[in-house]
Design a protein around this motif. Structure first.
Motif, PDB file in Angstrom:
ATOM      1  N   VAL A 211       0.850  -1.195   0.000  1.00  0.00           N
ATOM      2  CA  VAL A 211       0.000   0.000   0.000  1.00  0.00           C
ATOM      3  C   VAL A 211       0.888   1.248   0.000  1.00  0.00           C
ATOM      4  CG1 VAL A 211      -0.221   0.062   2.547  1.00  0.00           C
ATOM      5  CG2 VAL A 211      -2.068   0.958   1.134  1.00  0.00           C
ATOM      6  N   ASP A 212       0.364   2.305  -0.605  1.00  0.00           N
ATOM      7  CA  ASP A 212       1.060   3.601  -0.653  1.00  0.00           C
ATOM      8  C   ASP A 212       0.926   4.289   0.709  1.00  0.00           C
ATOM      9  OD1 ASP A 212       2.035   6.117  -1.305  1.00  0.00           O
ATOM     10  OD2 ASP A 212       0.385   6.607  -2.685  1.00  0.00           O
ATOM     11  N   VAL A 213       2.043   4.657   1.323  1.00  0.00           N
ATOM     12  CA  VAL A 213       1.946   5.316   2.635  1.00  0.00           C
ATOM     13  C   VAL A 213       1.172   6.637   2.521  1.00  0.00           C
ATOM     14  CG1 VAL A 213       4.155   6.575   2.604  1.00  0.00           C
ATOM     15  CG2 VAL A 213       3.203   5.824   4.770  1.00  0.00           C
ATOM     16  N   ALA A 214       1.199   7.275   1.346  1.00  0.00           N
ATOM     17  CA  ALA A 214       0.431   8.520   1.178  1.00  0.00           C
ATOM     18  C   ALA A 214      -1.074   8.232   1.188  1.00  0.00           C
ATOM     19  CB  ALA A 214       0.828   9.210  -0.131  1.00  0.00           C
ATOM     20  N   ASP A 215      -1.484   7.075   0.645  1.00  0.00           N
ATOM     21  CA  ASP A 215      -2.908   6.690   0.718  1.00  0.00           C
ATOM     22  C   ASP A 215      -3.307   6.384   2.163  1.00  0.00           C
ATOM     23  OD1 ASP A 215      -3.416   6.982  -1.980  1.00  0.00           O
ATOM     24  OD2 ASP A 215      -3.303   4.836  -2.445  1.00  0.00           O
ATOM     25  N   VAL A 216      -2.407   5.685   2.879  1.00  0.00           N
ATOM     26  CA  VAL A 216      -2.688   5.387   4.296  1.00  0.00           C
ATOM     27  C   VAL A 216      -2.850   6.701   5.066  1.00  0.00           C
ATOM     28  CG1 VAL A 216      -1.713   4.395   6.419  1.00  0.00           C
ATOM     29  CG2 VAL A 216      -1.501   3.162   4.229  1.00  0.00           C
ATOM     30  N   ALA A 217      -1.971   7.655   4.773  1.00  0.00           N
ATOM     31  CA  ALA A 217      -2.010   8.945   5.475  1.00  0.00           C
ATOM     32  C   ALA A 217      -3.292   9.706   5.146  1.00  0.00           C
ATOM     33  CB  ALA A 217      -0.779   9.769   5.091  1.00  0.00           C
ATOM     34  N   GLN A 218      -3.710   9.629   3.885  1.00  0.00           N
ATOM     35  CA  GLN A 218      -4.960  10.315   3.507  1.00  0.00           C
ATOM     36  C   GLN A 218      -6.150   9.682   4.244  1.00  0.00           C
ATOM     37  OE1 GLN A 218      -5.473  10.914  -0.774  1.00  0.00           O
ATOM     38  NE2 GLN A 218      -7.683  11.207  -0.472  1.00  0.00           N
ATOM     39  N   ALA A 219      -6.131   8.351   4.332  1.00  0.00           N
ATOM     40  CA  ALA A 219      -7.199   7.662   5.080  1.00  0.00           C
ATOM     41  C   ALA A 219      -7.147   8.064   6.557  1.00  0.00           C
ATOM     42  CB  ALA A 219      -7.051   6.152   4.924  1.00  0.00           C
ATOM     43  N   ALA A 220      -5.930   8.174   7.087  1.00  0.00           N
ATOM     44  CA  ALA A 220      -5.776   8.567   8.495  1.00  0.00           C
ATOM     45  C   ALA A 220      -6.366   9.957   8.723  1.00  0.00           C
ATOM     46  CB  ALA A 220      -4.299   8.549   8.879  1.00  0.00           C
ATOM     47  N   ALA A 221      -6.073  10.877   7.808  1.00  0.00           N
ATOM     48  CA  ALA A 221      -6.595  12.245   7.954  1.00  0.00           C
ATOM     49  C   ALA A 221      -8.121  12.242   7.891  1.00  0.00           C
ATOM     50  CB  ALA A 221      -6.003  13.139   6.860  1.00  0.00           C
ATOM     51  N   THR A 222      -8.673  11.391   7.033  1.00  0.00           N
ATOM     52  CA  THR A 222     -10.137  11.297   6.919  1.00  0.00           C
ATOM     53  C   THR A 222     -10.754  10.796   8.221  1.00  0.00           C
ATOM     54  OG1 THR A 222     -10.017  10.910   4.550  1.00  0.00           O
ATOM     55  CG2 THR A 222     -12.011  10.153   5.641  1.00  0.00           C
ATOM     56  N   VAL A 223     -10.216   9.691   8.761  1.00  0.00           N
ATOM     57  CA  VAL A 223     -10.863   9.147   9.963  1.00  0.00           C
ATOM     58  C   VAL A 223     -10.649  10.064  11.172  1.00  0.00           C
ATOM     59  CG1 VAL A 223     -10.722   6.766   9.125  1.00  0.00           C
ATOM     60  CG2 VAL A 223      -8.994   7.587  10.686  1.00  0.00           C
ATOM     61  N   LEU A 224      -9.513  10.796  11.178  1.00  0.00           N
ATOM     62  CA  LEU A 224      -9.254  11.714  12.295  1.00  0.00           C
ATOM     63  C   LEU A 224     -10.242  12.871  12.338  1.00  0.00           C
ATOM     64  CD1 LEU A 224      -5.359  11.860  12.155  1.00  0.00           C
ATOM     65  CD2 LEU A 224      -6.673  11.414  14.241  1.00  0.00           C
ATOM     66  N   THR A 225     -10.806  13.191  11.202  1.00  0.00           N
ATOM     67  CA  THR A 225     -11.619  14.407  11.128  1.00  0.00           C
ATOM     68  C   THR A 225     -13.115  14.113  10.960  1.00  0.00           C
ATOM     69  OG1 THR A 225     -11.030  14.504   8.777  1.00  0.00           O
ATOM     70  CG2 THR A 225      -9.785  15.914  10.267  1.00  0.00           C
ATOM     71  N   ARG A 226     -13.503  12.819  11.016  1.00  0.00           N
ATOM     72  CA  ARG A 226     -14.931  12.508  10.831  1.00  0.00           C
ATOM     73  C   ARG A 226     -15.409  11.520  11.897  1.00  0.00           C
ATOM     74  NH1 ARG A 226     -16.130  12.682   4.500  1.00  0.00           N
ATOM     75  NH2 ARG A 226     -18.182  12.243   5.346  1.00  0.00           N
ATOM     76  N   ALA A 227     -16.463  11.884  12.568  1.00  0.00           N
ATOM     77  CA  ALA A 227     -16.945  11.094  13.704  1.00  0.00           C
ATOM     78  C   ALA A 227     -17.509   9.743  13.277  1.00  0.00           C
ATOM     79  CB  ALA A 227     -18.011  11.890  14.453  1.00  0.00           C
ATOM     80  N   GLU A 228     -17.908   9.609  12.015  1.00  0.00           N
ATOM     81  CA  GLU A 228     -18.556   8.354  11.591  1.00  0.00           C
ATOM     82  C   GLU A 228     -17.621   7.138  11.683  1.00  0.00           C
ATOM     83  OE1 GLU A 228     -18.572  10.451   7.856  1.00  0.00           O
ATOM     84  OE2 GLU A 228     -18.397   8.562   6.799  1.00  0.00           O
ATOM     85  N   HIS A 229     -16.304   7.382  11.894  1.00  0.00           N
ATOM     86  CA  HIS A 229     -15.354   6.261  11.953  1.00  0.00           C
ATOM     87  C   HIS A 229     -15.053   5.807  13.389  1.00  0.00           C
ATOM     88  CE1 HIS A 229     -14.909   6.757   7.691  1.00  0.00           C
ATOM     89  NE2 HIS A 229     -14.640   8.034   7.856  1.00  0.00           N
ATOM     90  N   ILE A 230     -15.678   6.456  14.356  1.00  0.00           N
ATOM     91  CA  ILE A 230     -15.448   6.057  15.748  1.00  0.00           C
ATOM     92  C   ILE A 230     -15.941   4.621  15.949  1.00  0.00           C
ATOM     93  CG2 ILE A 230     -16.216   6.464  18.135  1.00  0.00           C
ATOM     94  CD1 ILE A 230     -16.269   9.503  17.361  1.00  0.00           C
ATOM     95  N   GLY A 231     -15.080   3.783  16.554  1.00  0.00           N
ATOM     96  CA  GLY A 231     -15.449   2.390  16.821  1.00  0.00           C
ATOM     97  C   GLY A 231     -15.145   1.436  15.676  1.00  0.00           C
ATOM     98  N   ALA A 232     -14.468   1.927  14.624  1.00  0.00           N
ATOM     99  CA  ALA A 232     -14.181   1.066  13.464  1.00  0.00           C
ATOM    100  C   ALA A 232     -12.733   0.595  13.459  1.00  0.00           C
ATOM    101  CB  ALA A 232     -14.472   1.836  12.172  1.00  0.00           C
ATOM    102  N   THR A 233     -12.512  -0.609  12.908  1.00  0.00           N
ATOM    103  CA  THR A 233     -11.172  -1.144  12.657  1.00  0.00           C
ATOM    104  C   THR A 233     -11.092  -1.421  11.160  1.00  0.00           C
ATOM    105  OG1 THR A 233     -11.064  -2.179  14.833  1.00  0.00           O
ATOM    106  CG2 THR A 233      -9.553  -3.022  13.167  1.00  0.00           C
ATOM    107  N   TYR A 234     -10.120  -0.772  10.499  1.00  0.00           N
ATOM    108  CA  TYR A 234     -10.040  -0.869   9.039  1.00  0.00           C
ATOM    109  C   TYR A 234      -8.701  -1.459   8.607  1.00  0.00           C
ATOM    110  CZ  TYR A 234     -13.823   2.692   8.994  1.00  0.00           C
ATOM    111  OH  TYR A 234     -14.983   3.397   9.161  1.00  0.00           O
ATOM    112  N   GLU A 235      -8.756  -2.572   7.860  1.00  0.00           N
ATOM    113  CA  GLU A 235      -7.538  -3.093   7.229  1.00  0.00           C
ATOM    114  C   GLU A 235      -7.321  -2.341   5.910  1.00  0.00           C
ATOM    115  OE1 GLU A 235      -6.320  -7.489   6.933  1.00  0.00           O
ATOM    116  OE2 GLU A 235      -6.978  -6.992   4.912  1.00  0.00           O
ATOM    117  N   LEU A 236      -6.084  -1.891   5.684  1.00  0.00           N
ATOM    118  CA  LEU A 236      -5.793  -1.045   4.520  1.00  0.00           C
ATOM    119  C   LEU A 236      -4.776  -1.736   3.613  1.00  0.00           C
ATOM    120  CD1 LEU A 236      -5.366   2.373   6.401  1.00  0.00           C
ATOM    121  CD2 LEU A 236      -7.480   1.373   5.473  1.00  0.00           C
TER     122      LEU A 236
END
Ligand SMILES: NC(=O)c1ccc[n+]([C@@H]2O[C@H](COP(=O)([O-])OP(=O)(O)OC[C@H]3O[C@@H](n4cnc5c(N)ncnc54)[C@H](OP(=O)(O)O)[C@@H]3O)[C@@H](O)[C@H]2O)c1
Length: 273
Positions: free
Chosen positions: A152-177
């Motif tokens: 996986v591209d670390v930049a894609d992982v980072a973009q996903a990280a920024a998304t989950v950090l800023t949106r409450a809908e991801h609270i309580g989720a575990t995501y394999e990337l």
């Protein structure tokens, strides 16, 4: 003057992943506070005023559960309730001590009372870049060249990280990337050869040859853990798939060719002799 309430603390924030996460947050207009060794002594002070923590241990940390415990306690005392923990694909793999440490840390995060999310990225495409940059580009690994990885591209992982950090809908989720394809190191070398337009070696080396060469400068514990990881990779690879990451990014994750082309681009004006 910075606006502390808008900041996200990124633990181990100045390493390979941390700098990518800080930059992905900047792309969203969100400020980040990168914390490293110096701040470990008093993370409580450094977390004050942050709205979330991106909790990540350095690579091959000997004491990851301790670090995670420390940061969770510091977050609690600083009043930070949102935590995203950076784990790994297949954390409960008892043959790999650094994976098991992440499985233990995941449990601490889930029972921490915070609003948590856990990311489980596969190995990064970027791990092969140093070997491809020299005069004699190659991928030398101490495991099966055809073992499957969902690189996986670390930049894609980072973009996903920024998304989950800023949106409450991801609270309580575990995501394999995972990245878009299952690839072996032989495939990656063939792609690199096309990207670089020059021969790229794919070579399997013995574990002890690795220990006497690339691994020689490491401390014995890190060497042992990496040898355990190679033995696991040799038999099982590290497969992971892209569907969850596609959903978080709103597009397919970058494939190996795109990442290598971007990372190995010599830039305008460069002429290879
Ligand atoms: N590489 C991969 O393919 C991959 C895949 C999945 C998951 N991961 C995981 O991603 C995480 C980050 O890996 P990385 O390679 O990006 O990290 P890294 O480059 O090793 O992280 C360096 C950062 O960690 C800090 N640090 C180093 N030792 C420390 C200590 N004893 N206490 C506190 N902080 C310390 C450094 O502090 P200073 O700023 O003071 O130097 C720096 O900010 C790891 O947990 C790794 O297992 C990696």
């Amino acid at each position: 003057m910075r606006a502390p309430s808008a900041e996200i603390a990124v633990i181990s924030g100045r390493g390979k992943t941390g700098t990518a996460v800080v930059s992905a947050l900047a792309d969203l207009g969100v400020g980040a506070r990168a914390l490293g060794r110096a701040e470990r002594a008093d993370p409580g002070t450094d977390l004050r005023g942050c709205r979330a923590v991106y909790l990540m241990a350095p690579n091959m940390a000997p004491d990851e559960p301790d670090l995670v415990r420390e940061v969770l306690a510091a977050a609690r005392s600083a009043g930070v309730t949102r935590v995203v923990y950076h784990s790994v694909a297949a954390p409960y793999a008892p043959l790999m001590p650094h994976h098991v440490n992440k499985a233990v840390a995941e449990d601490l995060v889930r029972r921490s009372g915070t609003d948590w999310t856990i990311l489980q990225p596969c190995a990064y495409v970027q791990n092969v870049i140093p070997g491809l940059q020299g005069e004699d580009p190659g991928i030398d690994v101490a495991y099966d060249l055809d073992a499957p990885f969902g690189l996986v591209d670390v930049a894609d992982v980072a973009q996903a990280a920024a998304t989950v950090l800023t949106r409450a809908e991801h609270i309580g989720a575990t995501y394999e990337l995972g990245g878009p394809d299952l690839v072996g190191m032989r495939d990656v070398a063939a792609i690199a050869q096309e990207v670089l337009s020059r021969p790229v070696r794919a070579r399997r080396i013995g574990a002890w040859a690795w220990a006497a060469g690339a691994g020689a400068g490491l401390d014995p514990r890190e060497q042992e853990w990496l040898l355990a990881m190679f033995a696991y990779y040799d038999r099982y690879g590290l497969p992971a798939r892209p569907r969850t990451l596609s959903g978080l990014l709103g597009r397919p994750p970058r494939d190996v060719r795109e990442v290598l082309a971007r990372e190995l681009d010599p830039g305008p004006g460069h002429h290879r002799e």
